[in-house]
Every structure is written in C-alpha cells, then in structure tokens.
Design an enzyme around this catalytic site. Sequence first.
Site, PDB file in Angstrom:
ATOM      1  N   GLY A 133       0.841  -1.233   0.001  1.00 35.78           N
ATOM      2  CA  GLY A 133      -0.017   0.051  -0.087  1.00 35.78           C
ATOM      3  C   GLY A 133       0.803   1.227  -0.176  1.00 35.78           C
ATOM      4  O   GLY A 133       0.320   2.137   0.437  1.00 35.78           O
ATOM      5  N   ASP A 163      -1.230   0.180 -13.280  1.00 36.04           N
ATOM      6  CA  ASP A 163      -0.333  -0.797 -12.500  1.00 36.04           C
ATOM      7  C   ASP A 163      -0.158  -2.182 -12.732  1.00 36.04           C
ATOM      8  O   ASP A 163       0.826  -2.746 -12.834  1.00 36.04           O
ATOM      9  CB  ASP A 163      -0.937  -0.898 -10.936  1.00 36.04           C
ATOM     10  CG  ASP A 163      -1.134   0.572 -10.122  1.00 36.04           C
ATOM     11  OD1 ASP A 163      -1.053   1.564 -10.791  1.00 36.04           O
ATOM     12  OD2 ASP A 163      -0.826   0.420  -8.951  1.00 36.04           O
ATOM     13  N   SER A 202       0.337  -4.629  -4.908  1.00 35.60           N
ATOM     14  CA  SER A 202      -0.969  -5.415  -4.999  1.00 35.60           C
ATOM     15  C   SER A 202      -1.097  -5.920  -6.422  1.00 35.60           C
ATOM     16  O   SER A 202      -1.389  -7.077  -6.646  1.00 35.60           O
ATOM     17  CB  SER A 202      -2.302  -4.567  -4.755  1.00 35.60           C
ATOM     18  OG  SER A 202      -2.322  -3.463  -5.257  1.00 35.60           O
ATOM     19  N   GLY A 249       2.487   2.768  -2.771  1.00 34.52           N
ATOM     20  CA  GLY A 249       2.429   3.455  -4.078  1.00 34.52           C
ATOM     21  C   GLY A 249       3.408   2.621  -4.902  1.00 34.52           C
ATOM     22  O   GLY A 249       3.798   3.188  -6.043  1.00 34.52           O
ATOM     23  N   LEU A 250       4.313   1.671  -4.750  1.00 31.96           N
ATOM     24  CA  LEU A 250       5.052   0.997  -5.463  1.00 31.96           C
ATOM     25  C   LEU A 250       4.372  -0.229  -6.125  1.00 31.96           C
ATOM     26  O   LEU A 250       5.007  -1.308  -6.561  1.00 31.96           O
ATOM     27  CB  LEU A 250       6.287   0.510  -4.618  1.00 31.96           C
ATOM     28  CG  LEU A 250       7.208   1.535  -3.947  1.00 31.96           C
ATOM     29  CD1 LEU A 250       8.258   1.080  -3.472  1.00 31.96           C
ATOM     30  CD2 LEU A 250       7.624   2.492  -4.921  1.00 31.96           C
ATOM     31  N   GLY A 251       2.955  -0.369  -6.231  1.00 30.14           N
ATOM     32  CA  GLY A 251       2.364  -1.437  -6.928  1.00 30.14           C
ATOM     33  C   GLY A 251       2.308  -2.688  -6.520  1.00 30.14           C
ATOM     34  O   GLY A 251       2.413  -3.667  -7.239  1.00 30.14           O
TER      35      GLY A 251
HETATM   36  C1  MEV Z   1      -2.584   3.640  -7.429  1.00 31.74           C
HETATM   37  O1  MEV Z   1      -1.486   3.001  -7.784  1.00 31.74           O
HETATM   38  C2  MEV Z   1      -2.617   4.560  -8.722  1.00 31.74           C
HETATM   39  C3  MEV Z   1      -4.107   5.114  -8.875  1.00 31.74           C
HETATM   40  O2  MEV Z   1      -3.995   6.017 -10.048  1.00 31.74           O
HETATM   41  C4  MEV Z   1      -5.427   4.239  -9.046  1.00 31.74           C
HETATM   42  C5  MEV Z   1      -5.396   3.559 -10.196  1.00 31.74           C
HETATM   43  O3  MEV Z   1      -4.917   3.909 -11.336  1.00 31.74           O
HETATM   44  O4  MEV Z   1      -6.111   2.459 -10.381  1.00 31.74           O
HETATM   45  C6  MEV Z   1      -4.373   6.154  -7.743  1.00 31.74           C
END
Ligand code: MEV
Length: 330
Positions: free
Chosen positions: A114, A164, A120, A116-118
């Site tokens: 969770g 992502d 999931s 911001g590095l993808g």
């Molecule tokens: C989340 O990593 C990126 C967002 O743009 C959501 C998405 O693109 O699904 C916030």
Amino acid sequence: MVVASAPGKVYLFGEHAVVYGEPAVPCAIERRATVTVERRADGKLKVHASDLTLDGFTVEYDDDADARPDVDVADSLIDAAVGYVNGAIEQARDAAGAPEVGFDITVESDIPLGAGLGSSAAVVVAGIAAGTRELGVDLPTEEIADRAYRVEYDVQDGQASRADTFCSAVGGAVRVEGDDCRSIEGVGNLPFVIGYDGGAGDTGQLVAGVRSLRDRYEFAADTVETIGDIVRRGEGVLAEGDLEELGGLMDFNHGLLSALGVSSRSLDAMVWAAREADAYGAKLTGAGGGGCIVALDESRSARTALEYTPDCEAAFRAELDAEGVRIEST
Ligand code: MEV
C-alpha cells in the site's frame, strides 16, 4: 509447484488522473513480488504472506470463510491484501476452467504494501501467472494483465485504472490511457531514488476523495486534466532523455497531486529533502496518503538527504526493470 514473480512500479507521471481517462506513465522497478502456488487435493486455499509491512501471516480458509489474520495492520489493508490474493486465484481457476481447485499459496514481496509501489498489482499478476501454470495453462501476458486489472477493479470498488497491472505484467516504462496500454520503447535507465515513510495509504479512499473534489469543483476537474497535459508533455521529454525537464515536470505533477489532497506531511518532507539535495525533481508515487516518493537523481545526494530525513524510514535506488511477469520455476 510453480513460482512466478512480477515487478512493482513507480509513477513517473499521471496517477489518479489516469482513473479519469488521462494518460499515465508508470515504470516497472527491480523490486518483485513472488508467488508460489501448489495444488491441494481438498479444495481449500492456504495463504502465507510476508512483506516489509506485514511481518508474515498465515491464513487458512475455504472460499466462504472470513479470513482475518491476526497482525497489527489496518483492517482495510488486510481486507485488500486477502481480496487481491483471492481474486488472483479466482482468475486462475476461471482461466483454467477449474473452479473448485484448492491451492497452497506463499506470497513473498520486497515491495512495501500500500505504499505506492504497486505491491497489489505485482501480487495479483504473479498469482495469476503461477496459478494458471500450476493448472497447465500458459496465458499470454496481455491476458494476465487484463485479468489482474479485473481483480484490482473489484477490490477497489470499480475505481482502478489498468496502469499498475499492465506495467507489472509487461515491465519497463509503459503508457496507459483508458483501455489503450502500450510499452514505451527505447527508454534509457532513469536514476530513480525512492523514499519510504514506513506508512501506507488506502487507495480506495484516496481515489474516492479525488473523485468527490472533482465532482464538486470545476477547478479540481481542470487540475486532473492538467495532470494529463503534464503527462503528454512528459512523454516527449522522456523520449529526448532530458532529465532536467523531466524532474521539473515531476515537481509540477506533485504540486497538483497535493492540491487534490493526496499528499501528506511525510511525503512532502521527503519530496523537499530530495529537491534540496539537488534532485532533478521529486513527487509522490501511487495513490499517496503515505508511502513512497520517487526522485530523479544521478548522484548520491538525494538518497543521503532522505536517509537523514526524520520522516523517511528507508531510502533506496531503484533500477527500471525491463522484464515483467516471469515464471521462476516449475
Ligand atoms: C494507484 O497505484 C494508482 C491510482 O491511479 C489508482 C489506479 O490507477 O488504479 C491512484
């Protein structure tokens, strides 16, 4: 038993705006999630997961059971993590036409959850690849990306772009605009430095926050469109390899994400630490709220500055990873 891995990513530009049809440029980085899958005879799923944020948890459940590992992490993150793994397995079963099959699954990841590095997307992509291969099906990369997107879409209540999951599946630098997903060829190595505040954001909530601002204010909708303009400009600059201008555009992009309410004090502190250490530019990456920033810096200065920033728990260099999902062993 099959082991598959897939990379995490940073957003050079365009997160959040991509949810509304603007383009985005995520780049895969050499930090991977690895998923090991072995078929079980009893139809149950047993999941063992570990990464930087979750010390390690084991969940044993069949499909209807309420799987809740006993770890000290926000419920929403656990729900999401379990949802992503379940979703990947559902997709693997569906692709192989084997809806009842059970699995032992182990998730190992050097991508913080969770943040911001993808993480999931990487888990879902690797999970689908490993699950299908274990069932004797070899899916093309595009189909893995598409199925992984459907999982993110469900877990994030319909608020997800393809960015992502496509980036994690194919690797390298990519461009995503709506359903149009393509690789960007010929990108040289980008000197990414990442700062991590040890925290995480709730993607669903953050996306919903931007949506309500955008619905309420025309200038918030304009801000989202302006992020799209930055991406369109940034693509050309990326092709020229002008790091100075790329950095300036990253700074601009961060300012607009801040205006949309998805930055945080610690993310801003790390962004400023990197800028003051003469990075070309810096911005938050991913949904925001906490987690990671990405800076462009060829020297050691930004990384050192981040290491001395109280809000930064870890700072590291990340290379662009040209390779997407791959089978590690069968
Ligand atoms: C989340 O990593 C990126 C967002 O743009 C959501 C998405 O693109 O699904 C916030």
